[in-house]
Design an enzyme around this catalytic site. Structure first.
Site, PDB file in Angstrom:
ATOM      1  N   LYS A  53      77.718  81.777  64.994  1.00 41.35           N
ATOM      2  CA  LYS A  53      78.220  82.712  66.121  1.00 41.35           C
ATOM      3  C   LYS A  53      79.872  82.985  66.245  1.00 41.35           C
ATOM      4  CE  LYS A  53      74.547  84.113  68.466  1.00 41.35           C
ATOM      5  NZ  LYS A  53      74.038  85.492  68.762  1.00 41.35           N
ATOM      6  N   SER A 101      72.511  81.736  75.479  1.00 44.25           N
ATOM      7  CA  SER A 101      71.790  80.607  75.616  1.00 44.25           C
ATOM      8  C   SER A 101      72.433  79.579  75.209  1.00 44.25           C
ATOM      9  CB  SER A 101      70.380  80.799  75.094  1.00 44.25           C
ATOM     10  OG  SER A 101      70.433  80.975  73.572  1.00 44.25           O
ATOM     11  N   GLU A 158      61.470  85.939  63.035  1.00 45.69           N
ATOM     12  CA  GLU A 158      61.456  85.492  64.372  1.00 45.69           C
ATOM     13  C   GLU A 158      60.553  84.566  64.850  1.00 45.69           C
ATOM     14  OE1 GLU A 158      62.016  89.767  66.795  1.00 45.69           O
ATOM     15  OE2 GLU A 158      60.495  89.944  65.367  1.00 45.69           O
ATOM     16  N   SER A 168      71.225  79.400  60.626  1.00 45.74           N
ATOM     17  CA  SER A 168      72.098  79.784  61.644  1.00 45.74           C
ATOM     18  C   SER A 168      72.993  78.687  62.589  1.00 45.74           C
ATOM     19  CB  SER A 168      71.096  80.791  62.451  1.00 45.74           C
ATOM     20  OG  SER A 168      70.232  79.971  63.167  1.00 45.74           O
ATOM     21  N   GLY A 183      58.086  85.423  70.014  1.00 42.98           N
ATOM     22  CA  GLY A 183      58.991  86.093  70.240  1.00 42.98           C
ATOM     23  C   GLY A 183      59.228  87.536  69.064  1.00 42.98           C
ATOM     24  N   ASP A 220      59.890  90.822  69.035  1.00 39.88           N
ATOM     25  CA  ASP A 220      60.110  92.045  69.803  1.00 39.88           C
ATOM     26  C   ASP A 220      60.769  92.934  68.403  1.00 39.88           C
ATOM     27  OD1 ASP A 220      62.346  89.632  70.246  1.00 39.88           O
ATOM     28  OD2 ASP A 220      63.584  91.421  70.178  1.00 39.88           O
TER      29      ASP A 220
END
Length: 333
Positions: free
Chosen positions: A67, A92, A218, A318, A222, A224
């Protein structure tokens, strides 16, 4: 889970989407600021899967996750007026820390909206980088609405965790580096929450290794993005309950979904038990700490029924931000 009857956001036009040239430009801004993280291997997992795996270790990036790349790329392009007002984000944990550190390095204020149940280590690190933290209940309150209201009141610039051109371009630099080092990958597994890392990875892979099949991963609870791809439009789900706290998103963004819809080979899911198995492998065999969300990619390579025998496979880790007490509890259960 609920299926949205229409896209959650207006459809992103091709002109609005970032390109690989944006990833290249981000790499120039990040040079000497972000770590060029190592690419590791494991003979054990190679033998288990009959393939050659290459692990891009973004758990060793600044703030412990990929990130930082997107946050710094976005904040470094602020105007003088924006720098004076500062940056605001909702997250989060990993994007929170990333924006906090980027703001500190660029000498501007930062305010982060975080769920009250965010890992304590992530919250402490965010405050440690000098950011102010406002908490909310992720199961009953709308973080985006809270963030927009605060940004308007305080004259700050909102940088979302994934649905932003500059954030996506910055995240794509991780796979750009991987493919510069290992250019001939057959498959690439990428952790997937809101889609910033996956969409940036797709831009890099499409330009540098068009033969590579890119697979997003995923949590099973979750899915989506998987549902959205099947439906052909953005599907919104209830906040998922999973140990992968970095992937507790309810829907992809219009920008990330447009890129994923155009370019991804597939989106797979894994369950929490499989995430713990992958975390244990990393700790026992590779001697690295990986958070549950960061273990999504390896878990799918092991359990996703993808024909990897004889192939060269990229695995993007990640992040590695997990409370040690929580880490120990997960691995000992």
């Amino acid at each position: 889970m609920t299926d949205a009857a229409a896209p959650a956001h207006p459809a992103a036009t091709s002109a609005a989407l970032p390109t690989f040239e944006d990833v290249r430009a981000a790499a120039s801004r990040l040079k000497g600021v972000a770590h060029r993280t190592p690419v590791l291997g494991s003979r054990t997992i190679d033998e288990q899967l009959g393939a050659r795996l290459f692990f891009k270790c973004e758990n060793l990036q600044r703030i412990g996750a990929f990130k930082f790349r997107g946050a710094y790329n976005a904040l470094s392009q602020f105007t003088p007026e924006q720098r004076k007002g500062g940056a605001l984000a909702f997250s989060s944990g990993n994007h929170a820390q990333a924006v906090a550190l980027a703001a500190q390095l660029l000498d501007m204020p930062a305010l982060i909206v975080m769920p009250e149940d965010a890992p304590a280590s992530k919250m402490a690190a965010t405050r440690g980088y000098g950011a102010q933290v406002v908490t909310y209940d992720r199961f009953t309150e709308d973080r985006e609405a809270i963030a927009r209201k605060l940004a308007a009141e305080r004259g700050m610039t909102l940088i979302p965790p994934y649905n932003h051109r500059d954030v996506i371009a910055g995240q794509g630099t991780a796979v750009m580096e991987l493919l510069e080092e290992v250019p001939d990958l057959d498959y690439l597994f990428v952790c997937l929450g809101g889609g910033g890392l996956l969409s940036g990875s797709l831009l890099a892979a499409n330009a540098l290794a068009p033969q590579c099949k890119v697979i997003g991963v995923e949590p099973e609870a979750g899915n989506d993005v998987q549902q959205s791809l099947r439906a052909g439009h953005i599907v919104k789900i209830d906040t998922p309950r999973t140990i992968a706290d970095g992937a507790q998103t309810q829907a992809p963004g219009d920008i990330t979904f447009a890129i994923i819809q155009q370019r991804v080979s597939d989106v797979l899911t894994v369950n929490d038990e499989q995430l713990v198995e992958a975390m244990r492998f990393y700790a026992e065999r590779m001697k690295i700490v990986v958070e549950p969300t960061g273990a999504l990619s390896l878990a799918a390579a092991i359990h996703g029924n993808v024909p990897l025998a004889g192939k060269r496979v990229g695995i993007v880790i990640s992040g590695g931000n997990v409370d040690l007490q929580r880490f120990s509890q997960l691995l000992s259960d």
